[in-house]
Design a protein around this motif. Sequence first.
Motif, PDB file in Angstrom:
ATOM      1  N   MET A   1       0.851  -1.160   0.000  1.00 18.38           N
ATOM      2  CA  MET A   1       0.000   0.000   0.000  1.00 18.38           C
ATOM      3  C   MET A   1       0.907   1.237   0.000  1.00 18.38           C
ATOM      4  N   SER A   2       0.607   2.170  -0.849  1.00 18.84           N
ATOM      5  CA  SER A   2       1.457   3.351  -0.967  1.00 18.84           C
ATOM      6  C   SER A   2       1.219   4.314   0.202  1.00 18.84           C
ATOM      7  N   LYS A   3       2.175   5.196   0.404  1.00 16.61           N
ATOM      8  CA  LYS A   3       2.077   6.153   1.501  1.00 16.61           C
ATOM      9  C   LYS A   3       0.929   7.131   1.303  1.00 16.61           C
ATOM     10  N   SER A   4       0.613   7.440   0.058  1.00 20.05           N
ATOM     11  CA  SER A   4      -0.498   8.359  -0.178  1.00 20.05           C
ATOM     12  C   SER A   4      -1.841   7.721   0.194  1.00 20.05           C
ATOM     13  N   VAL A   5      -1.987   6.432  -0.029  1.00 17.58           N
ATOM     14  CA  VAL A   5      -3.225   5.741   0.351  1.00 17.58           C
ATOM     15  C   VAL A   5      -3.338   5.662   1.870  1.00 17.58           C
ATOM     16  N   VAL A   6      -2.219   5.395   2.529  1.00 15.62           N
ATOM     17  CA  VAL A   6      -2.229   5.355   3.993  1.00 15.62           C
ATOM     18  C   VAL A   6      -2.570   6.737   4.552  1.00 15.62           C
ATOM     19  N   GLY A   7      -1.988   7.785   3.970  1.00 15.99           N
ATOM     20  CA  GLY A   7      -2.296   9.141   4.403  1.00 15.99           C
ATOM     21  C   GLY A   7      -3.750   9.499   4.177  1.00 15.99           C
ATOM     22  N   LEU A   8      -4.294   9.064   3.038  1.00 14.06           N
ATOM     23  CA  LEU A   8      -5.708   9.308   2.754  1.00 14.06           C
ATOM     24  C   LEU A   8      -6.592   8.611   3.777  1.00 14.06           C
ATOM     25  N   ALA A   9      -6.288   7.362   4.092  1.00 12.93           N
ATOM     26  CA  ALA A   9      -7.082   6.609   5.072  1.00 12.93           C
ATOM     27  C   ALA A   9      -6.996   7.255   6.452  1.00 12.93           C
ATOM     28  N   ALA A  10      -5.798   7.698   6.837  1.00 13.03           N
ATOM     29  CA  ALA A  10      -5.640   8.341   8.143  1.00 13.03           C
ATOM     30  C   ALA A  10      -6.414   9.653   8.186  1.00 13.03           C
ATOM     31  N   GLY A  11      -6.353  10.420   7.122  1.00 12.21           N
ATOM     32  CA  GLY A  11      -7.099  11.674   7.068  1.00 12.21           C
ATOM     33  C   GLY A  11      -8.597  11.464   7.124  1.00 12.21           C
ATOM     34  N   MET A  12      -9.068  10.452   6.423  1.00 13.12           N
ATOM     35  CA  MET A  12     -10.507  10.164   6.453  1.00 13.12           C
ATOM     36  C   MET A  12     -10.941   9.704   7.837  1.00 13.12           C
ATOM     37  N   ALA A  13     -10.118   8.870   8.499  1.00  8.88           N
ATOM     38  CA  ALA A  13     -10.455   8.415   9.847  1.00  8.88           C
ATOM     39  C   ALA A  13     -10.518   9.585  10.808  1.00  8.88           C
ATOM     40  N   LEU A  14      -9.567  10.512  10.700  1.00 12.22           N
ATOM     41  CA  LEU A  14      -9.593  11.690  11.568  1.00 12.22           C
ATOM     42  C   LEU A  14     -10.798  12.578  11.255  1.00 12.22           C
ATOM     43  N   GLY A  15     -11.131  12.696   9.982  1.00 14.52           N
ATOM     44  CA  GLY A  15     -12.291  13.487   9.602  1.00 14.52           C
ATOM     45  C   GLY A  15     -13.593  12.915  10.136  1.00 14.52           C
ATOM     46  N   PHE A  16     -13.763  11.602   9.998  1.00 13.79           N
ATOM     47  CA  PHE A  16     -14.964  10.960  10.532  1.00 13.79           C
ATOM     48  C   PHE A  16     -15.033  11.093  12.049  1.00 13.79           C
ATOM     49  N   ALA A  17     -13.880  10.923  12.718  1.00 10.46           N
ATOM     50  CA  ALA A  17     -13.866  11.040  14.175  1.00 10.46           C
ATOM     51  C   ALA A  17     -14.240  12.457  14.600  1.00 10.46           C
ATOM     52  N   ALA A  18     -13.735  13.449  13.891  1.00  9.51           N
ATOM     53  CA  ALA A  18     -14.052  14.842  14.240  1.00  9.51           C
ATOM     54  C   ALA A  18     -15.518  15.158  13.970  1.00  9.51           C
ATOM     55  N   TYR A  19     -16.036  14.653  12.855  1.00  9.27           N
ATOM     56  CA  TYR A  19     -17.419  14.977  12.481  1.00  9.27           C
ATOM     57  C   TYR A  19     -18.426  14.294  13.405  1.00  9.27           C
TER      58      TYR A  19
END
Length: 75
Positions: A1-19
């Motif tokens: 898995m590329s670093k950009s996909v991992v970064g995208l997943a981490a960003g989405m998880a943080l976004g969902f947690a914040a929302y």
Amino acid sequence: MSKSVVGLAAGMALGFAAYFGGFWAFLLVLVLGAVGLVAGLLVEGDLEPGDFVRRRDDQERIRDDQRRARRDWRQ
């Protein structure tokens, strides 16, 4: 898995947690993600527990740097 996909997943998880959970859920997900990152780096060997403490002996630091250079050269 590329670093950009991992970064995208981490960003989405943080976004969902914040929302859905608010600021404290966002902060909890962020801290647990950082702990998971450090644990993963320790398991992979990219990070060593000794990296978190200051060394008193410069010669030991030189030996550690030489050991890392040999390890990187082998890979």
